[in-house]
Structure formats: C-alpha cells, structure tokens
Design a protein around this motif. Sequence first.
Motif, PDB file in Angstrom:
ATOM      1  N   UNK A  88       0.808  -1.222   0.000  1.00 32.67           N
ATOM      2  CA  UNK A  88       0.000   0.000   0.000  1.00 32.67           C
ATOM      3  C   UNK A  88       0.844   1.276   0.000  1.00 32.67           C
ATOM      4  N   UNK A  89       2.166   1.130   0.021  1.00 38.00           N
ATOM      5  CA  UNK A  89       3.032   2.304   0.021  1.00 38.00           C
ATOM      6  C   UNK A  89       3.146   2.902  -1.373  1.00 38.00           C
ATOM      7  N   UNK A  90       3.262   4.227  -1.449  1.00 40.41           N
ATOM      8  CA  UNK A  90       3.438   4.871  -2.751  1.00 40.41           C
ATOM      9  C   UNK A  90       4.914   4.818  -3.171  1.00 40.41           C
ATOM     10  N   UNK A  91       5.184   5.279  -4.372  1.00 44.73           N
ATOM     11  CA  UNK A  91       6.537   5.165  -4.936  1.00 44.73           C
ATOM     12  C   UNK A  91       7.586   5.860  -4.067  1.00 44.73           C
ATOM     13  N   UNK A  92       7.281   7.045  -3.593  1.00 45.91           N
ATOM     14  CA  UNK A  92       8.227   7.801  -2.761  1.00 45.91           C
ATOM     15  C   UNK A  92       8.516   7.045  -1.453  1.00 45.91           C
ATOM     16  N   UNK A  93       7.474   6.482  -0.849  1.00 46.47           N
ATOM     17  CA  UNK A  93       7.648   5.727   0.399  1.00 46.47           C
ATOM     18  C   UNK A  93       8.461   4.458   0.159  1.00 46.47           C
ATOM     19  N   UNK A  94       8.197   3.793  -0.957  1.00 42.01           N
ATOM     20  CA  UNK A  94       8.969   2.592  -1.302  1.00 42.01           C
ATOM     21  C   UNK A  94      10.436   2.934  -1.530  1.00 42.01           C
ATOM     22  N   UNK A  95      10.694   4.079  -2.170  1.00 48.15           N
ATOM     23  CA  UNK A  95      12.074   4.506  -2.399  1.00 48.15           C
ATOM     24  C   UNK A  95      12.787   4.768  -1.078  1.00 48.15           C
ATOM     25  N   UNK A  96      12.075   5.326  -0.113  1.00 45.34           N
ATOM     26  CA  UNK A  96      12.659   5.594   1.207  1.00 45.34           C
ATOM     27  C   UNK A  96      13.095   4.298   1.873  1.00 45.34           C
ATOM     28  N   UNK A  97      12.261   3.281   1.787  1.00 54.24           N
ATOM     29  CA  UNK A  97      12.615   1.982   2.374  1.00 54.24           C
ATOM     30  C   UNK A  97      13.739   1.332   1.564  1.00 54.24           C
ATOM     31  N   UNK A  98      13.615   1.366   0.246  1.00 55.01           N
ATOM     32  CA  UNK A  98      14.599   0.715  -0.633  1.00 55.01           C
ATOM     33  C   UNK A  98      16.009   1.260  -0.429  1.00 55.01           C
ATOM     34  N   UNK A  99      16.140   2.563  -0.240  1.00 57.54           N
ATOM     35  CA  UNK A  99      17.484   3.136  -0.106  1.00 57.54           C
ATOM     36  C   UNK A  99      18.169   2.701   1.185  1.00 57.54           C
ATOM     37  N   UNK A 100      17.396   2.175   2.130  1.00 60.07           N
ATOM     38  CA  UNK A 100      17.947   1.706   3.397  1.00 60.07           C
ATOM     39  C   UNK A 100      18.149   0.192   3.441  1.00 60.07           C
ATOM     40  N   UNK A 101      17.836  -0.483   2.349  1.00 58.77           N
ATOM     41  CA  UNK A 101      18.008  -1.940   2.267  1.00 58.77           C
ATOM     42  C   UNK A 101      19.364  -2.290   1.662  1.00 58.77           C
ATOM     43  N   UNK A 102      19.907  -3.403   2.112  1.00 59.53           N
ATOM     44  CA  UNK A 102      21.142  -3.931   1.545  1.00 59.53           C
ATOM     45  C   UNK A 102      20.828  -5.304   0.956  1.00 59.53           C
TER      46      UNK A 102
ATOM     47  N   UNK B  38      14.047   4.331  12.182  1.00 60.89           N
ATOM     48  CA  UNK B  38      14.259   5.712  11.757  1.00 60.89           C
ATOM     49  C   UNK B  38      13.213   6.114  10.715  1.00 60.89           C
ATOM     50  N   UNK B  39      12.932   5.201   9.784  1.00 65.14           N
ATOM     51  CA  UNK B  39      11.904   5.461   8.765  1.00 65.14           C
ATOM     52  C   UNK B  39      10.549   5.650   9.435  1.00 65.14           C
ATOM     53  N   UNK B  40      10.207   4.767  10.381  1.00 65.53           N
ATOM     54  CA  UNK B  40       8.908   4.857  11.051  1.00 65.53           C
ATOM     55  C   UNK B  40       8.770   6.173  11.810  1.00 65.53           C
ATOM     56  N   UNK B  41       9.852   6.611  12.458  1.00 69.24           N
ATOM     57  CA  UNK B  41       9.801   7.866  13.224  1.00 69.24           C
ATOM     58  C   UNK B  41       9.629   9.086  12.308  1.00 69.24           C
ATOM     59  N   UNK B  42      10.289   9.076  11.177  1.00 69.62           N
ATOM     60  CA  UNK B  42      10.277  10.265  10.319  1.00 69.62           C
ATOM     61  C   UNK B  42       9.188  10.256   9.251  1.00 69.62           C
ATOM     62  N   UNK B  43       8.490   9.119   9.106  1.00 69.40           N
ATOM     63  CA  UNK B  43       7.432   9.019   8.093  1.00 69.40           C
ATOM     64  C   UNK B  43       6.174   8.390   8.703  1.00 69.40           C
ATOM     65  N   UNK B  44       5.371   9.177   9.416  1.00 73.98           N
ATOM     66  CA  UNK B  44       4.191   8.626  10.081  1.00 73.98           C
ATOM     67  C   UNK B  44       3.200   7.963   9.119  1.00 73.98           C
ATOM     68  N   UNK B  45       3.120   8.418   7.872  1.00 76.07           N
ATOM     69  CA  UNK B  45       2.201   7.790   6.909  1.00 76.07           C
ATOM     70  C   UNK B  45       2.621   6.348   6.618  1.00 76.07           C
ATOM     71  N   UNK B  46       3.928   6.102   6.521  1.00 78.58           N
ATOM     72  CA  UNK B  46       4.424   4.739   6.310  1.00 78.58           C
ATOM     73  C   UNK B  46       4.067   3.888   7.528  1.00 78.58           C
TER      74      UNK B  46
END
Length: 142
Positions: free
Chosen positions: A14-28, A113-121
Amino acid sequence: MKEDILSRVDLFSTLNKKELQEIAKNCQERTFSAGSTLFSQGDPGVALYVLTQGNVRISQANNSDQSEEVIGSAGVGEVLGEMALLDELPRSATVVAAEDVTVLVLPVWEFRSILRSHPDITLKLLAALSRRLRKAEARQHD
C-alpha cells in the motif's frame, strides 16, 4: 529496482513510490548459499528480510526435546523477521536457505528511523500487520 520488488511484498503493497524509495534506499542486498542459516531461533531481531530469489525453510525447536520441526517455507516476495523489529523479542524460528537465496535486508535501526520520520508509512504498515493478524485469528477459529 529494489522498490519494484518491495511493491510486490504484501507488507509494503500500500506504500506509494516515494515511500517505497525511502525503504529501498535503506536496504542492503545479501546472498546466502543453500544450507546457510539466515537467522536462528533465539537470536536478537536485528533486521527484516525480503526474499528476492530462492526459497527458505522455517523451523522451530521443540521445547521438550529441542529437536527442530519444520513449520513452513517462504519464497520470493515474502518477508521474514518483521515482528522482531517491532516487539524486540528474540527470533521465534530458525530460517535456512533451501537453495541459493538473495534477500533485501532492512536493519532495525534504519526501519525505526523510517517509522519515526514518516508517520504515513507507519500507519500503512500497522494496517497491513492488522490485516495479517485478523487472517491468523480467522484461521485459528476455523
């Protein structure tokens, strides 16, 4: 690329493209050869894993004699270890690569960190986890 994979994962669907990019950039990306352990029951939960290639076997130690019992498997697009990121409890199962496996790893500190800074996610992930809990409860009552 990573966000395309994440968009097909139920937890992140259910995440939008911008939200997915935020998670993706933190994945290894990590690879495990067949027979390798991704994590063991009792380990601290330090990361969430998204399977992008291969299959894993999930087992749990039997409390009475400590023998391992296979309780399931997971394949491409499935998430492993997400509950330990939220409740800080040790891993409830052992996950072993049944074949060569590639995963996206999201470390707990990045996830939080993502959860704290992105309440919609956060709200979207809570809704996804709630749906999973409802399905699990419904299966118990069948």
